[in-house]
Design an enzyme around this catalytic site. Structure first.
Site, PDB file in Angstrom:
ATOM      1  N   ARG A 272       0.841  -1.210   0.000  1.00 44.66           N
ATOM      2  CA  ARG A 272       0.000   0.000   0.000  1.00 44.66           C
ATOM      3  C   ARG A 272       0.868   1.249   0.000  1.00 44.66           C
ATOM      4  O   ARG A 272       0.448   2.307   0.476  1.00 44.66           O
ATOM      5  CB  ARG A 272      -0.952   0.007   1.175  1.00 44.66           C
TER       6      ARG A 272
ATOM      7  N   LYS B 204       1.429   6.438   1.234  1.00 41.02           N
ATOM      8  CA  LYS B 204       1.019   5.215   1.928  1.00 41.02           C
ATOM      9  C   LYS B 204      -0.501   5.223   2.033  1.00 41.02           C
ATOM     10  O   LYS B 204      -1.075   6.149   2.604  1.00 41.02           O
ATOM     11  CB  LYS B 204       1.650   5.163   3.320  1.00 41.02           C
TER      12      LYS B 204
ATOM     13  N   ASP C 202      -6.229  -4.458   0.913  1.00 42.90           N
ATOM     14  CA  ASP C 202      -6.863  -3.498   0.003  1.00 42.90           C
ATOM     15  C   ASP C 202      -5.972  -2.349  -0.468  1.00 42.90           C
ATOM     16  O   ASP C 202      -6.392  -1.539  -1.295  1.00 42.90           O
ATOM     17  CB  ASP C 202      -8.137  -2.925   0.663  1.00 42.90           C
ATOM     18  N   GLY C 203      -4.769  -2.241   0.090  1.00 39.10           N
ATOM     19  CA  GLY C 203      -3.885  -1.158  -0.348  1.00 39.10           C
ATOM     20  C   GLY C 203      -4.207   0.190   0.273  1.00 39.10           C
ATOM     21  O   GLY C 203      -3.620   1.204  -0.094  1.00 39.10           O
TER      22      GLY C 203
ATOM     23  N   ARG D 205       5.125  10.086   2.713  1.00 34.60           N
ATOM     24  CA  ARG D 205       6.358   9.935   3.473  1.00 34.60           C
ATOM     25  C   ARG D 205       7.537  10.392   2.627  1.00 34.60           C
ATOM     26  O   ARG D 205       7.484  10.359   1.392  1.00 34.60           O
ATOM     27  CB  ARG D 205       6.573   8.471   3.854  1.00 34.60           C
TER      28      ARG D 205
ATOM     29  N   ARG E 237      14.747  -1.484   2.414  1.00 34.37           N
ATOM     30  CA  ARG E 237      14.627  -2.248   3.660  1.00 34.37           C
ATOM     31  C   ARG E 237      15.528  -3.477   3.624  1.00 34.37           C
ATOM     32  O   ARG E 237      15.942  -3.909   2.540  1.00 34.37           O
ATOM     33  CB  ARG E 237      13.162  -2.709   3.822  1.00 34.37           C
TER      34      ARG E 237
ATOM     35  N   ASP F 270      11.192  -6.591   7.234  1.00 34.80           N
ATOM     36  CA  ASP F 270      10.673  -5.729   6.167  1.00 34.80           C
ATOM     37  C   ASP F 270      10.407  -4.319   6.695  1.00 34.80           C
ATOM     38  O   ASP F 270      10.137  -3.412   5.913  1.00 34.80           O
ATOM     39  CB  ASP F 270       9.392  -6.326   5.560  1.00 34.80           C
ATOM     40  N   ASN F 271      10.476  -4.149   8.009  1.00 29.77           N
ATOM     41  CA  ASN F 271      10.270  -2.824   8.591  1.00 29.77           C
ATOM     42  C   ASN F 271      11.567  -2.222   9.103  1.00 29.77           C
ATOM     43  O   ASN F 271      11.565  -1.374   9.989  1.00 29.77           O
ATOM     44  CB  ASN F 271       9.247  -2.897   9.726  1.00 29.77           C
TER      45      ASN F 271
HETATM   46  P1  AMP Z   1       3.325  -4.107   7.965  1.00 31.63           P
HETATM   47  O1  AMP Z   1       3.031  -5.158   8.986  1.00 31.63           O
HETATM   48  O2  AMP Z   1       2.429  -2.917   8.024  1.00 31.63           O
HETATM   49  O3  AMP Z   1       4.754  -3.744   7.910  1.00 31.63           O
HETATM   50  O4  AMP Z   1       2.975  -4.767   6.556  1.00 31.63           O
HETATM   51  C1  AMP Z   1       3.477  -5.983   6.118  1.00 31.63           C
HETATM   52  C2  AMP Z   1       3.147  -6.167   4.666  1.00 31.63           C
HETATM   53  O5  AMP Z   1       1.747  -6.101   4.476  1.00 31.63           O
HETATM   54  C3  AMP Z   1       3.734  -5.135   3.723  1.00 31.63           C
HETATM   55  O6  AMP Z   1       4.042  -5.783   2.525  1.00 31.63           O
HETATM   56  C4  AMP Z   1       2.607  -4.166   3.533  1.00 31.63           C
HETATM   57  O7  AMP Z   1       2.688  -3.458   2.328  1.00 31.63           O
HETATM   58  C5  AMP Z   1       1.415  -5.094   3.533  1.00 31.63           C
HETATM   59  N1  AMP Z   1       0.178  -4.424   3.948  1.00 31.63           N
HETATM   60  C6  AMP Z   1      -0.173  -4.015   5.182  1.00 31.63           C
HETATM   61  N2  AMP Z   1      -1.396  -3.457   5.164  1.00 31.63           N
HETATM   62  C7  AMP Z   1      -1.835  -3.505   3.890  1.00 31.63           C
HETATM   63  C8  AMP Z   1      -3.025  -3.092   3.219  1.00 31.63           C
HETATM   64  N3  AMP Z   1      -4.034  -2.516   3.863  1.00 31.63           N
HETATM   65  N4  AMP Z   1      -3.095  -3.315   1.892  1.00 31.63           N
HETATM   66  C9  AMP Z   1      -2.089  -3.904   1.227  1.00 31.63           C
HETATM   67  N5  AMP Z   1      -0.965  -4.320   1.782  1.00 31.63           N
HETATM   68  C10 AMP Z   1      -0.829  -4.131   3.102  1.00 31.63           C
HETATM   69 MG    MG Z   2       5.782  -2.584   6.821  1.00 34.40          MG
END
Ligand code: AMP
Ligand code: MG
Length: 534
Positions: free
Chosen positions: A116, A136, A148-149, A206, A213, A284-285
């Site tokens: 997203r 974002k 859903d992005g 952002r 990453r 990934d973070n």
């Molecule tokens: P996060 O836990 O927020 O770091 O996200 C982990 C992964 O899930 C990353 O690849 C994000 O882009 C994806 N992600 C989190 N929330 C969404 C969302 N609402 N729609 C699409 N991808 C998401």
């Molecule tokens: Mg993330």
């Protein structure tokens, strides 16, 4: 806003100089339609933001705007809302979503990617600095998997304010330029208890030199794509670490790993200094630049508890609790080391760098502890015991970490009652005699140590107040701003941004923003408990 003001913003926008090196120099996914998929042999996919119906600018950071040569005053925000919601692309922008993987909660999760997030492009500002703009919540990408992005107002507001608060605290971080309401609803099940409900959607823009990453390297290693792994690392060094772009490749890659390790250790020292808990330190973070990235279920320590995590999704193992952040950072660096191993071919030198993390972190944490106590330097023979007992005291009764350090500066040496500290306690009942005695003993030891340090009281206080913030984005303050914003009142966003711009000053008249968490916030979702739903 007058026509001239909006013309001025238009001309600022038209003058932004884009130079999209990531897209130009790294391989693109040949597939151009937007559907969820695995993307191999490429670092990114071209994808346009999804237009929204009624974008409205409700947050603008003048300091982040300055990085891009944009005006501090957003005017009526109309043109900016269109652009930073993703409705209008400017000449030179090239929207992309990038491919990365990651270890989530210790387990390899395969391809994740910008699900997203959409990079709009890289701006080179008047000072020659390169800044990547990233939206974002601007709609699905090939990496959205089952989601859903989109992003909701509450999490976007938290990311917007915290990014800028961290910057002003001196903590390395990605930045936030804008917060835009989309005018559309997004369904979320906040407590993951089968009650999804509509929430206002939002987009944050952002800003960072890059958003690379650990997971960008991990995915290529997992796919045994050594050629692209090398290309990405050479690109990263050339763009983000140009000072390392000289030696032979093997030394260069090790030097790079060493620098990422150092930067990560330094970032964690800052988190521990200000009481920040990231909440989801998946690989990934983790930014290779050592920037705090991806503000999700983060939180600020209120009562000092090194076992605390705000993330309810992590409640069972507390992998990402406050006190574990240094160890997790090192574990994550281990995954990055594994990923670049094929480019080095020997584990020994990588392990040597990784083992250096402990030294760097320990030295940084000691210097930080000394600074928080107002000492010139850390003297282990005195300060090991002094700090150990201090943290034991902080944990013994519910004590607000931020207030305690700030108030400690006000305690006169020799005042064993430590009255200024009273404000830092959560327990309404008077402190018991045993605790008071123990604290008095510590205050006496502290006063003796301050004498050895030799600084004047004034100098010591000034030193303490420059590293112990008065204002942090307390979890409940963010929640109050969210409650208001969800009711259509956006005033608290700007108000908090103003306070958090100057976190080390007393800012008389703004005491309410420094107050300890009120009782109503103790167990309220959003204040002390956050899920990953965002
Ligand atoms: P996060 O836990 O927020 O770091 O996200 C982990 C992964 O899930 C990353 O690849 C994000 O882009 C994806 N992600 C989190 N929330 C969404 C969302 N609402 N729609 C699409 N991808 C998401
Ligand atoms: Mg993330």
């Amino acid at each position: 806003m007058s026509a001239t003001q909006s013309d001025a913003i238009e001309s600022h926008l038209a003058a932004l100089g884009f130079d999209n090196r990531f897209a130009a120099e790294l391989p693109a996914d040949p597939e151009s339609s937007n559907f969820r998929r695995q993307v191999a042999k490429a670092c990114y996919s071209c994808v346009e933001p999804t237009p929204v119906t009624r974008p409205k600018l409700i947050g603008w950071s003048p300091e982040a705007a300055a990085l891009l040569d944009l005006p501090a005053d957003p005017g009526d925000g109309k043109a900016l809302a269109e652009i930073f919601a993703g409705n209008r692309l400017l000449a030179g922008m090239l929207p992309i979503a990038t491919c990365y993987g990651g270890h989530q909660f210790g387990t390899w999760a395969g391809q994740l990617g910008d699900g997203r997030a959409i990079n709009l492009g890289e701006i080179v500002n008047k000072r020659g600095e390169r800044w990547t703009l990233q939206l974002k919540g601007a709609g699905p990408t090939p990496y959205s998997r089952t989601a859903d992005g989109l992003a909701v107002l509450r999490s976007s507001l938290r990311e917007f304010l915290c990014s800028e608060a961290m910057f002003h605290l001196g903590v390395p971080t990605t930045r936030a330029l804008s917060l835009v309401l989309t005018g559309e609803e997004v369904m979320r099940d906040i407590l993951y208890d089968g009650h999804p409900a509509p929430e206002p959607g939002a987009v944050v823009c952002r800003v960072a030199p890059s958003f690379t990453r650990f997971g960008h390297f991990e995915i290529l290693a997992a796919r045994h794509d050594v050629e692209l792994l090398r290309q990405l690392l050479d690109f990263t060094i050339a763009t983000d670490f140009p000072h390392l772009d000289h030696a032979d490749p093997r030394t260069r890659y090790l030097d790079w790993f060493d620098e990422v390790t150092t930067r990560t250790a330094d970032m964690i020292v800052h988190w521990m200094r200000v009481g920040f808990v990231h909440g989801v330190m998946n690989t990934d973070n983790m930014s290779v630049l050592g920037l705090t990235i991806d503000y999700g279920p983060y939180g600020w320590l209120e009562d000092y508890d090194s076992d605390w995590t705000p993330n309810t999704t992590d409640a069972s193992t507390r992998r990402y609790r406050f006190g574990q952040q240094p160890a997790v950072a090192q574990w994550n660096l281990g995954q990055l080391g594994n990923a670049i191993y094929p480019l080095i071919g020997e584990a020994g030198p990588l392990n040597a760098v990784l083992n250096g993390f402990a030294k760097r972190y320990t030295e940084g944490a000691r210097a930080m502890t000394a600074a928080k106590l107002g000492f010139e330097r850390y003297i282990p023979e005195h300060d090991d015991a002094l700090s150990e007992e201090l943290f034991a005291l902080l944990g013994a009764v519910e004590t607000d970490m931020t207030l305690f350090f700030r108030k400690l500066a006000q305690v006169d040496p020799g005042d064993l009652e430590g009255e200024p500290l009273d404000e830092a306690y959560y327990q309404p009942a008077p402190l018991d005699a045993t605790y008071r005695k123990r604290r008095a003993a510590w205050l006496a030891a502290y006063a003796r140590r301050a004498q050895i340090d030799g600084r004047s009281d004034n100098d010591r206080r000034a030193q303490m107040n420059s590293v112990n913030p008065r204002f942090v984005l307390r979890n409940y303050l963010a929640q109050l701003a969210i409650d208001k914003a969800e009711a259509g009142d956006y005033s608290m966003i700007g108000e908090l941004l103003t306070v958090l711009r100057d976190p080390y000053s007393e800012q008389s008249g703004r005491e309410e923003f420094a107050a300890r968490r009120p009782d109503w916030a103790r167990h309220r979702p959003g204040c002390s408990m956050l899920s990953c739903s965002s």
